[in-house]
Scaffold this motif. Sequence first.
Motif, PDB file in Angstrom:
ATOM      1  N   GLU A   1       0.782  -1.291   0.080  1.00  0.00           N
ATOM      2  CA  GLU A   1       0.178  -0.018  -0.041  1.00  0.00           C
ATOM      3  C   GLU A   1       1.038   1.267   0.146  1.00  0.00           C
ATOM      4  O   GLU A   1       0.556   2.241  -0.686  1.00  0.00           O
TER       5      GLU A   1
ATOM      6  N   GLN B   1     -12.680   9.811 -10.988  1.00  0.00           N
ATOM      7  CA  GLN B   1     -13.845   9.159 -11.201  1.00  0.00           C
ATOM      8  C   GLN B   1     -14.842   9.892 -12.017  1.00  0.00           C
ATOM      9  O   GLN B   1     -15.293   9.154 -12.944  1.00  0.00           O
TER      10      GLN B   1
ATOM     11  N   ASP C   1      -1.352   3.117  -2.418  1.00  0.00           N
ATOM     12  CA  ASP C   1      -1.829   4.283  -1.899  1.00  0.00           C
ATOM     13  C   ASP C   1      -2.185   5.592  -2.911  1.00  0.00           C
ATOM     14  O   ASP C   1      -2.936   5.987  -3.021  1.00  0.00           O
ATOM     15  N   GLY C   2      -0.864   5.537  -3.409  1.00  0.00           N
ATOM     16  CA  GLY C   2      -0.862   6.712  -4.586  1.00  0.00           C
ATOM     17  C   GLY C   2      -1.937   6.458  -5.759  1.00  0.00           C
ATOM     18  O   GLY C   2      -2.630   7.211  -6.409  1.00  0.00           O
TER      19      GLY C   2
ATOM     20  N   ASN D   1      -9.526   7.684  -6.958  1.00  0.00           N
ATOM     21  CA  ASN D   1     -10.709   8.519  -6.541  1.00  0.00           C
ATOM     22  C   ASN D   1     -10.745  10.006  -7.224  1.00  0.00           C
ATOM     23  O   ASN D   1     -11.965  10.421  -7.350  1.00  0.00           O
ATOM     24  N   GLU D   2      -9.784  10.678  -7.497  1.00  0.00           N
ATOM     25  CA  GLU D   2      -9.865  11.863  -8.095  1.00  0.00           C
ATOM     26  C   GLU D   2     -10.031  11.929  -9.505  1.00  0.00           C
ATOM     27  O   GLU D   2     -10.810  12.917  -9.933  1.00  0.00           O
TER      28      GLU D   2
ATOM     29  N   GLN E   1      -4.590   4.623  -5.508  1.00  0.00           N
ATOM     30  CA  GLN E   1      -5.844   4.691  -5.064  1.00  0.00           C
ATOM     31  C   GLN E   1      -6.395   6.182  -5.159  1.00  0.00           C
ATOM     32  O   GLN E   1      -7.501   6.636  -5.454  1.00  0.00           O
ATOM     33  N   SER E   2      -5.587   6.998  -4.652  1.00  0.00           N
ATOM     34  CA  SER E   2      -5.920   8.335  -4.631  1.00  0.00           C
ATOM     35  C   SER E   2      -6.193   8.899  -5.947  1.00  0.00           C
ATOM     36  O   SER E   2      -7.143   9.796  -6.143  1.00  0.00           O
ATOM     37  N   GLU E   3      -5.085   8.585  -6.737  1.00  0.00           N
ATOM     38  CA  GLU E   3      -5.387   9.048  -8.292  1.00  0.00           C
ATOM     39  C   GLU E   3      -6.702   8.558  -8.858  1.00  0.00           C
ATOM     40  O   GLU E   3      -7.419   9.319  -9.628  1.00  0.00           O
TER      41      GLU E   3
END
Length: 369
Positions: free
Chosen positions: A316, A331, A321-322, A328-329, A324-326
């Motif tokens: 992660e 979508q 984690d990186g 989410n942004e 996943q953040s990308e």
Amino acid sequence: MARLSLKAVEERVAPLAGREEYDREFIFHLLLAYGKPQGNVTRLRKGSLNVAIDPSTEVAQKNVVYFKETTSDPLEVIEDLKSSPPVIRLSTRFVVVTDYVELVAHDIKTNETIGFPIREVDQHFTFFLPWAVMEKAQYVAESHADVKAAERMGKLFDELLQANRGIFDDERGRHSLNIFFTRLLFCFFAEDTGIFDDNQFTNAIGSQTQPDGSDLAEFLTDLFKALDTENATDKPKHLAEFPYVNGRLFTVKDDQVVPRFTKQARDELIASGRMIWRDINPDIFGSMFQAIVTPGKRSDLGQHYTSVPNILKTIEPLFLDGLQSELNEAQDSERRLMRLLDRITEIKVFDPAFMRKSDVSRDTEHAAA
């Protein structure tokens, strides 16, 4: 006579379809198509083996078939006939009634009934496969833990190595097995998660291949090609119900060989399919493959399963984690999502446990669906 493969039965039934007219010879030709001995069918035709109550309109062989001609509605006739004393006394497997336009058949063992125009018998040939010693399988899934899944796959791997001596000794063989097991895992999950019908993959193997496994490699090769075929009409009739799977996972190439199967290997494959794969965590696949590729030496080499929390604890912060953040942004933006997908396909991972580099863009070509 050697047992027939599924493809052989299909080819033998095909000439019975599409005829202008039909008569009693149909049932004799049908039995022959499924590999019933010529001598028995000849005796049945001449009457010495026919144990029907009314030989003028019926043909019956103990344990095999009770066939009846009718001028009435075949469905109404079969409802009475399938529970009649002669059918029960003869331990009949299939009851078949036809007016030579429509045909209705009932499987006493499974309590299934099917009806279709007799001219379309080739489209329903799998219904009578028990005549060719391919029993209809209805496997009930059993719940197993992650480790049990890997153990079961390891047993299958062992059996395939025994049946395919030397397959793991060169890069081509190892690559073929890796692709093959990736496809199996997809199929196991697909039939438990709604991509396929419930147990569709496992039941097809159990119903449409010989118990000794001799035709299973051919069946799986045809199935993989069907899964890679978008138009259902271009698939073999017995595989037309399987969906199209995009992503090139099932694109069969010349260097990808489905391994030969034995009875033991087929049994292990079916046993694997009986597990509830939707309850198995996909995160253990890396450990699963690590465990199965060294049969007989897994514990000696200290290979073990890394728990999911420990796996995530490592990967992660490393890159998930990186990503996943990308994700989410991105979508609400198709352009950003496509850019993220392109980035993922360019990721390269080095795994010290295997002492090799994995090219994600190359592997996803074969393993992404």
